[in-house]
Write a protein that holds these residues in place. Structure first.
Motif, PDB file in Angstrom:
ATOM      1  N   THR A 245     -76.006  82.622 -14.938  1.00 29.76           N
ATOM      2  CA  THR A 245     -75.688  81.282 -14.454  1.00 29.76           C
ATOM      3  C   THR A 245     -76.482  80.211 -15.191  1.00 29.76           C
ATOM      4  O   THR A 245     -76.044  79.060 -15.279  1.00 29.76           O
ATOM      5  N   ASP A 246     -77.650  80.556 -15.732  1.00 28.71           N
ATOM      6  CA  ASP A 246     -78.516  79.545 -16.327  1.00 28.71           C
ATOM      7  C   ASP A 246     -77.906  78.870 -17.552  1.00 28.71           C
ATOM      8  O   ASP A 246     -78.336  77.776 -17.932  1.00 28.71           O
ATOM      9  N   VAL A 247     -76.889  79.477 -18.164  1.00 25.86           N
ATOM     10  CA  VAL A 247     -76.272  78.848 -19.328  1.00 25.86           C
ATOM     11  C   VAL A 247     -75.633  77.513 -18.959  1.00 25.86           C
ATOM     12  O   VAL A 247     -75.512  76.612 -19.789  1.00 25.86           O
ATOM     13  N   THR A 248     -75.243  77.336 -17.694  1.00 23.74           N
ATOM     14  CA  THR A 248     -74.543  76.115 -17.291  1.00 23.74           C
ATOM     15  C   THR A 248     -75.490  74.960 -16.997  1.00 23.74           C
ATOM     16  O   THR A 248     -75.046  73.876 -16.620  1.00 23.74           O
ATOM     17  N   ARG A 249     -76.788  75.176 -17.169  1.00 26.83           N
ATOM     18  CA  ARG A 249     -77.724  74.047 -17.059  1.00 26.83           C
ATOM     19  C   ARG A 249     -77.509  73.045 -18.184  1.00 26.83           C
ATOM     20  O   ARG A 249     -77.968  71.902 -18.108  1.00 26.83           O
ATOM     21  N   ASP A 250     -76.797  73.478 -19.208  1.00 22.88           N
ATOM     22  CA  ASP A 250     -76.450  72.602 -20.333  1.00 22.88           C
ATOM     23  C   ASP A 250     -74.921  72.547 -20.438  1.00 22.88           C
ATOM     24  O   ASP A 250     -74.308  73.349 -21.146  1.00 22.88           O
ATOM     25  N   GLU A 290     -73.283  78.211  -7.568  1.00 22.41           N
ATOM     26  CA  GLU A 290     -72.241  77.205  -7.321  1.00 22.41           C
ATOM     27  C   GLU A 290     -72.109  76.263  -8.512  1.00 22.41           C
ATOM     28  O   GLU A 290     -70.993  75.908  -8.919  1.00 22.41           O
ATOM     29  N   ARG A 291     -73.242  75.840  -9.075  1.00 20.96           N
ATOM     30  CA  ARG A 291     -73.182  74.950 -10.237  1.00 20.96           C
ATOM     31  C   ARG A 291     -72.466  75.619 -11.401  1.00 20.96           C
ATOM     32  O   ARG A 291     -71.624  75.000 -12.079  1.00 20.96           O
ATOM     33  N   SER A 292     -72.770  76.886 -11.641  1.00 23.77           N
ATOM     34  CA  SER A 292     -72.175  77.569 -12.786  1.00 23.77           C
ATOM     35  C   SER A 292     -70.658  77.665 -12.646  1.00 23.77           C
ATOM     36  O   SER A 292     -69.930  77.488 -13.630  1.00 23.77           O
ATOM     37  N   ARG A 298     -64.865  73.427 -15.140  1.00 23.20           N
ATOM     38  CA  ARG A 298     -64.671  72.083 -15.715  1.00 23.20           C
ATOM     39  C   ARG A 298     -64.136  72.175 -17.131  1.00 23.20           C
ATOM     40  O   ARG A 298     -63.325  71.349 -17.564  1.00 23.20           O
ATOM     41  N   PHE A 299     -64.564  73.221 -17.859  1.00 22.22           N
ATOM     42  CA  PHE A 299     -64.163  73.350 -19.259  1.00 22.22           C
ATOM     43  C   PHE A 299     -63.117  74.443 -19.471  1.00 22.22           C
ATOM     44  O   PHE A 299     -62.911  74.912 -20.601  1.00 22.22           O
ATOM     45  N   GLY A 300     -62.459  74.839 -18.400  1.00 25.12           N
ATOM     46  CA  GLY A 300     -61.319  75.742 -18.528  1.00 25.12           C
ATOM     47  C   GLY A 300     -61.665  77.189 -18.804  1.00 25.12           C
ATOM     48  O   GLY A 300     -60.822  77.949 -19.297  1.00 25.12           O
ATOM     49  N   ILE A 301     -62.905  77.604 -18.510  1.00 24.86           N
ATOM     50  CA  ILE A 301     -63.307  78.992 -18.720  1.00 24.86           C
ATOM     51  C   ILE A 301     -63.149  79.756 -17.401  1.00 24.86           C
ATOM     52  O   ILE A 301     -63.691  79.346 -16.371  1.00 24.86           O
ATOM     53  N   SER A 302     -62.391  80.832 -17.439  1.00 23.84           N
ATOM     54  CA  SER A 302     -62.176  81.643 -16.237  1.00 23.84           C
ATOM     55  C   SER A 302     -63.398  82.515 -15.959  1.00 23.84           C
ATOM     56  O   SER A 302     -64.176  82.816 -16.862  1.00 23.84           O
TER      57      SER A 302
END
Length: 479
Positions: A245-250, A290-292, A298-302
């Motif tokens: 999940t931490d990848v979505t911090r950016d 939840e953030r991830s 948001r960017f269309g990644i399933s």
């Protein structure tokens, strides 16, 4: 002497229905086979899941048989070893892989040698010169660039693999209590150069790539360089990867992943219970989860969300709360797994010390069968709860609703065939629809092939009520 070497990745038993639908091979046998092939040996690689059948006795002809084991495939590996030895008495058997590395004494009963750890650097000399040691412990490979590019043509019927697996790193810096990765590959993160990774990608026989790394984005700078190369490549790839999940911090980085061709991410959410996440040493929170999900969508990644049920912090309502969360967050596909105490993990050591393991029949140690007694429910309740959560998520109602939405998109598409955005959305809907059908079929078959096991767990529940004595629950024979 030119050695004839057979490398085999065994299938799971029939009770493990999921393995029969897995056509993505482990890379270990292919990597070792490529190494041996460059040394001039005659190499054949068989993956029983890829070919969809048991390897035949006529195919077990050679000087050396190398078997790669996972815990649920170990017993099948031992069976193949026995058949090979009976047919080739002067030939040798070498067993390796995660399970054999965890319990080498057990594996040594069926092999001339057991390789503990990464085997590429020693397999050639072991075949040519042998060893006085039955169990051979290896050092982790410091420079992965020394390994040859994997030659998939050595894999029998490799064309049946629809998605090309590519490994860009080994090791994971995290220490989840249930995971076997650090035991096998260590916590030191070792990488392959971007040039080498792209060479593997460009050798692919299709445009679908699965990055096998246990965590694709540990070194974000390096991964960013790989994304740049994928974006600039003339051949546009669709790819999938396992991430945290931490990848979505950016968010900008996630957006770049999408531009580079990322279509699907496999994320080990594990739990929506903070206490469970902490006990697992997962190093993520429910807020991170939840953030991830929001950022990926948001960017269309399933998203393929993976959850582990049955931890000591999980109450009986864990199935409904997890299911409700998945529906609310609109995760495209899920995998509800039962906590499995794989040998060598902290989880295994704890449950074994507490006398809570029900049996040691490895074919059931696959994430789909309850093999220990949970704290707040019975094993039968854990097993049934997991299956019901699967059935509910992939319910007929949701399937019909998705079918209706797909039909609407098809009608609109007839009026607007020039919209790339529409066709992308339609493609996703059709793919999700197929996943629903696929998942429902698997769960149905699982229940069919595991009726006796589920009944066995139900009988244990009755014994629990009558005897209240966990020590009497050890099960020694197959149901």
């Amino acid at each position: 002497m030119s050695y004839r070497v057979i490398l085999v990745e065994p299938r799971g038993v029939q009770a493990n229905v999921f393995t029969r639908y897995l056509t993505l091979p482990l890379l270990g046998p292919i990597s070792m086979g490529s190494e041996l092939n460059e040394m001039g040996m005659e190499v054949r690689i068989f993956n029983e899941n890829v070919v969809g059948r048991d390897i035949s006795l006529s195919e077990l002809e050679g000087d050396v048989l190398c078997l790669s084991t996972l815990t649920p495939t170990a017993e099948r590996a031992y069976e193949i070893a026995r058949h090979f030895k009976a047919r080739n008495r002067q030939s040798r058997v070498i067993i390796g892989g995660i399970h054999a590395s965890s319990v080498p004494e057990e594996a040594s009963q069926f092999a001339d040698h057991v390789v503990v750890g990464e085997g590429e650097q020693i397999i050639g000399d072991l075949i040519k010169y042998g060893s006085n040691e039955k169990v051979i412990k290896t050092e982790r490979i410091a420079d992965l660039e020394q390994l040859p590019l994997p030659d998939f043509s050595l894999l029998h019927q490799y064309q049946r693999v629809r998605i090309t697996p590519v490994m860009t790193s080994r090791g994971c810096p995290f220490g989840c209590t249930f995971c076997t990765v650090t035991q096998m590959f260590g916590r030191r993160y070792r990488t392959i150069s971007v040039d080498r990774v792209m060479a593997e990608v460009e050798r692919s026989w299709n445009r679908n790539i699965f990055f096998y790394d246990d965590n694709f984005v540990v070194n974000k700078v390096r991964t960013d360089q790989l994304l740049e190369r994928l974006i600039s490549s003339r051949r546009k790839y669709k790819w999938f990867a396992q991430v945290r999940t931490d990848v979505t911090r950016d968010p900008d980085f996630v957006e770049k992943m999408a531009r580079a061709g990322c279509k699907w991410v496999y994320v080990g959410f594990e739990s929506i219970n903070e206490d469970t996440l902490n006990a697992m040493q997962k190093n993520q929170s429910c807020e991170d989860i939840e953030r991830s999900i929001r950022i990926f969508h948001r960017f269309g990644i399933s998203i393929h969300g993976m959850f582990i049920l049955g931890n000591d912090q999980d109450q009986r309502n864990v199935f409904q709360t997890t299911l409700k969360f998945c529906k609310k967050m609109k995760i495209e596909s899920v995998q509800f797994m039962i906590l499995t105490p794989f040998p060598g993990t902290e989880t295994y050591s704890q449950l074994e010390a507490e006398g809570r393991l029900i049996h040691h029949l490895w074919q059931y140690y696959d994430g789909m069968h309850a093999v220990f007694e949970p704290k707040w429910m019975t094993a039968a309740e854990l097993q049934v709860g997991m299956l019901r959560a699967f059935e509910d998520f992939y319910s007929l109602t949701r399937l019909l609703l998705d079918s209706f939405n797909t039909g609407i998109f098809l009608i609109i598409g007839g009026l607007n065939k020039i919209s790339n955005l529409f066709h992308w959305r339609l493609s996703r809907r059709k793919f999700h629809f197929l996943i629903y059908l696929f998942a429902r079929r698997i769960v149905s078959k699982f229940k069919h092939f595991n009726r006796e096991y589920i009944q066995f767990l139900s009988d244990l529940k009755i014994q629990c009520i009558q005897n209240k004595n966990v020590s009497k629950w050890l099960w020694k024979e197959s149901p």
